[in-house]
Design a protein around this motif. Structure first.
Motif, mmCIF file in Angstrom:
data_model
loop_
_atom_site.group_PDB
_atom_site.id
_atom_site.type_symbol
_atom_site.label_atom_id
_atom_site.label_comp_id
_atom_site.label_asym_id
_atom_site.label_seq_id
_atom_site.Cartn_x
_atom_site.Cartn_y
_atom_site.Cartn_z
ATOM 1 N N LYS A 72 0.836 -1.119 0.042
ATOM 2 C CA LYS A 72 -0.050 -0.240 0.019
ATOM 3 C C LYS A 72 0.844 1.314 0.096
ATOM 4 O O LYS A 72 0.731 2.341 -0.564
ATOM 5 C CB LYS A 72 -0.771 -0.030 1.216
ATOM 6 C CG LYS A 72 -2.022 1.088 1.267
ATOM 7 C CD LYS A 72 -2.813 0.843 2.421
ATOM 8 C CE LYS A 72 -3.394 2.286 2.904
ATOM 9 N NZ LYS A 72 -3.538 2.501 4.225
ATOM 10 N N ARG A 73 1.909 1.294 0.758
ATOM 11 C CA ARG A 73 2.920 2.475 0.834
ATOM 12 C C ARG A 73 3.686 2.459 -0.509
ATOM 13 O O ARG A 73 3.857 3.859 -0.944
ATOM 14 C CB ARG A 73 3.786 2.245 1.908
ATOM 15 C CG ARG A 73 3.180 2.596 3.515
ATOM 16 C CD ARG A 73 3.900 2.364 4.615
ATOM 17 N NE ARG A 73 4.079 1.001 5.067
ATOM 18 C CZ ARG A 73 3.391 0.372 5.837
ATOM 19 N NH1 ARG A 73 2.224 1.138 6.319
ATOM 20 N NH2 ARG A 73 3.537 -0.676 6.387
ATOM 21 N N LEU A 74 3.993 1.384 -1.196
ATOM 22 C CA LEU A 74 4.854 1.411 -2.469
ATOM 23 C C LEU A 74 3.891 2.123 -3.424
ATOM 24 O O LEU A 74 4.292 2.800 -4.252
ATOM 25 C CB LEU A 74 5.322 0.009 -2.813
ATOM 26 C CG LEU A 74 6.556 -0.330 -1.865
ATOM 27 C CD1 LEU A 74 6.792 -1.927 -2.517
ATOM 28 C CD2 LEU A 74 7.695 0.549 -1.709
ATOM 29 N N ILE A 75 2.693 1.716 -3.410
ATOM 30 C CA ILE A 75 1.322 2.036 -4.307
ATOM 31 C C ILE A 75 1.383 3.785 -4.148
ATOM 32 O O ILE A 75 1.416 4.674 -4.989
ATOM 33 C CB ILE A 75 0.331 1.394 -4.153
ATOM 34 C CG1 ILE A 75 0.333 0.009 -4.482
ATOM 35 C CG2 ILE A 75 -0.883 2.440 -4.894
ATOM 36 C CD1 ILE A 75 -0.795 -0.762 -4.015
ATOM 37 N N GLY A 78 3.953 5.741 -5.636
ATOM 38 C CA GLY A 78 3.920 5.543 -7.265
ATOM 39 C C GLY A 78 4.895 4.706 -7.494
ATOM 40 O O GLY A 78 5.687 4.644 -9.020
ATOM 41 N N LEU A 79 5.631 3.835 -7.018
ATOM 42 C CA LEU A 79 6.415 2.650 -7.426
ATOM 43 C C LEU A 79 6.150 1.535 -7.967
ATOM 44 O O LEU A 79 6.888 0.899 -8.629
ATOM 45 C CB LEU A 79 7.704 2.622 -6.511
ATOM 46 C CG LEU A 79 8.174 3.582 -5.381
ATOM 47 C CD1 LEU A 79 9.245 3.160 -4.074
ATOM 48 C CD2 LEU A 79 9.163 4.396 -6.598
ATOM 49 N N VAL A 80 4.806 1.078 -7.512
ATOM 50 C CA VAL A 80 4.076 -0.235 -7.898
ATOM 51 C C VAL A 80 2.677 0.133 -8.248
ATOM 52 O O VAL A 80 2.204 1.095 -7.763
ATOM 53 C CB VAL A 80 4.217 -1.331 -7.005
ATOM 54 C CG1 VAL A 80 5.810 -1.476 -6.835
ATOM 55 C CG2 VAL A 80 3.502 -1.104 -5.834
ATOM 56 N N GLY A 100 9.323 3.380 -10.451
ATOM 57 C CA GLY A 100 9.957 2.311 -9.691
ATOM 58 C C GLY A 100 11.352 1.706 -10.640
ATOM 59 O O GLY A 100 12.183 1.401 -9.723
ATOM 60 N N LYS A 101 11.250 1.698 -11.559
ATOM 61 C CA LYS A 101 12.395 1.191 -12.518
ATOM 62 C C LYS A 101 13.306 2.232 -12.444
ATOM 63 O O LYS A 101 14.659 1.617 -12.390
ATOM 64 C CB LYS A 101 11.954 1.131 -13.854
ATOM 65 C CG LYS A 101 10.907 -0.147 -14.354
ATOM 66 C CD LYS A 101 10.806 -0.184 -15.923
ATOM 67 C CE LYS A 101 9.682 -1.160 -16.214
ATOM 68 N NZ LYS A 101 8.982 -1.015 -17.528
ATOM 69 N N ALA A 102 13.036 3.565 -12.773
ATOM 70 C CA ALA A 102 14.087 4.449 -12.528
ATOM 71 C C ALA A 102 14.868 4.413 -11.184
ATOM 72 O O ALA A 102 16.071 4.724 -11.208
ATOM 73 C CB ALA A 102 13.604 5.852 -12.643
#
Lengths: 144, 144
Positions: A72-75, A78-80, A100-102
């Motif tokens: 939830k925090r990664l979302i 904006g990373l996943v 996230g890729k960056a």
DNA sequence: TGCTATTTAATTGTGCACAATTTAATTTTA
DNA sequence: TAAAATTAAATTGTGCACAATTAAATAGCA
């Protein structure tokens, strides 16, 4: 030998080293807006692009009780992204975003930095890894 | 070699092993009404009878933010008592109770049980301890 | 001696870990 | 194929870890 003396314990050093390593990672990961467990999830996603929560749990040995709020925090950062699988609606797909890729670029130097900060060398480090992997194999083999 | 692949990480196995060991301890410690960090505190007290919170923190590398609530639970379970030091009122003495001392009997077999459950032997275990202790020495030396 | 700096615990807030339970989807089997 | 069993993720609750701040006691020093 008193087997209950703290200094004679083996499990305590493993626990202490684990926390020590996390604390060495912390200042570097902070710049990337990640915690150590979040970094582990990103390691998986830098390698695989998309995985289910189930696969993440298997790779990192974590359950949904830990992963759901972490993801939830990664979302939120904006990373996943997160989507119910169309094939099997019990499964949830986690996909890495461009943002996230960056982040991977910044992470590339981390392993070397850590070895340096632990004041060890790659050879000693790999020996330790081999020993620990051997201990973990038993668990791994029971999880199939 | 891709240094950011999960399987090539060294820090992840340490983290995974630490949690694995804790999970092996859990069912045994549960019978004693202890968590693993609480068990570590008891290890210190079985050896020293009375220590300050500061000393506990130094030995276990934990701060008061972790120890204060943990000790509160040990007090509630009647295993330790807590008193402001008379010599220096900043310090808090933690003393083991008779009930706490009695628990040691049940704990004596734990280290052997764990070695067995990890499906390793004492020699391999001691080698691992030596390697980890070496890595932790650096931190130790910086903490004086 | 009185003032400043340091030390020790406690407190507050965030983020894991993990057991236990719940809900919904899928698989197995009678 | 319908009921039972299994599976996956989410939810709830407890207990660490640890950063940052606070409060009180002590040490150091002008």
């Amino acid at each position: 030998m008193d087997i209950l003396k703290l200094e004679n314990q083996v499990c305590f050093p493993v626990y202490a080293l684990s926390r020590h390593i996390t604390s060495l990672y912390r200042p570097h990961l902070e710049k990337m807006g990640l915690t150590y467990p979040q970094y582990l999830v990103m390691l998986v996603l830098w390698e695989h692009h998309q995985v289910t929560v189930k696969e993440l749990g298997k790779k990192l040995w974590l359950d949904s009780g830990t992963l759901t709020p972490l993801l939830k925090r990664l979302i939120e950062n904006g990373l996943v992204t997160k989507n119910r699988s169309e094939v099997d609606e019990r499964l949830v797909d986690i996909t890495i975003t461009e943002k996230g890729k960056a982040l991977k670029e910044q992470a590339l130097s981390l392993p070397y930095t850590l070895i340096k900060e632990l004041e060890t060398d790659e050879e000693q480090f790999l020996m330790l890894k081999a020993q620990i992997d051997k201990l973990l194999e038993v668990k791994e083999s029971k999880n199939i």
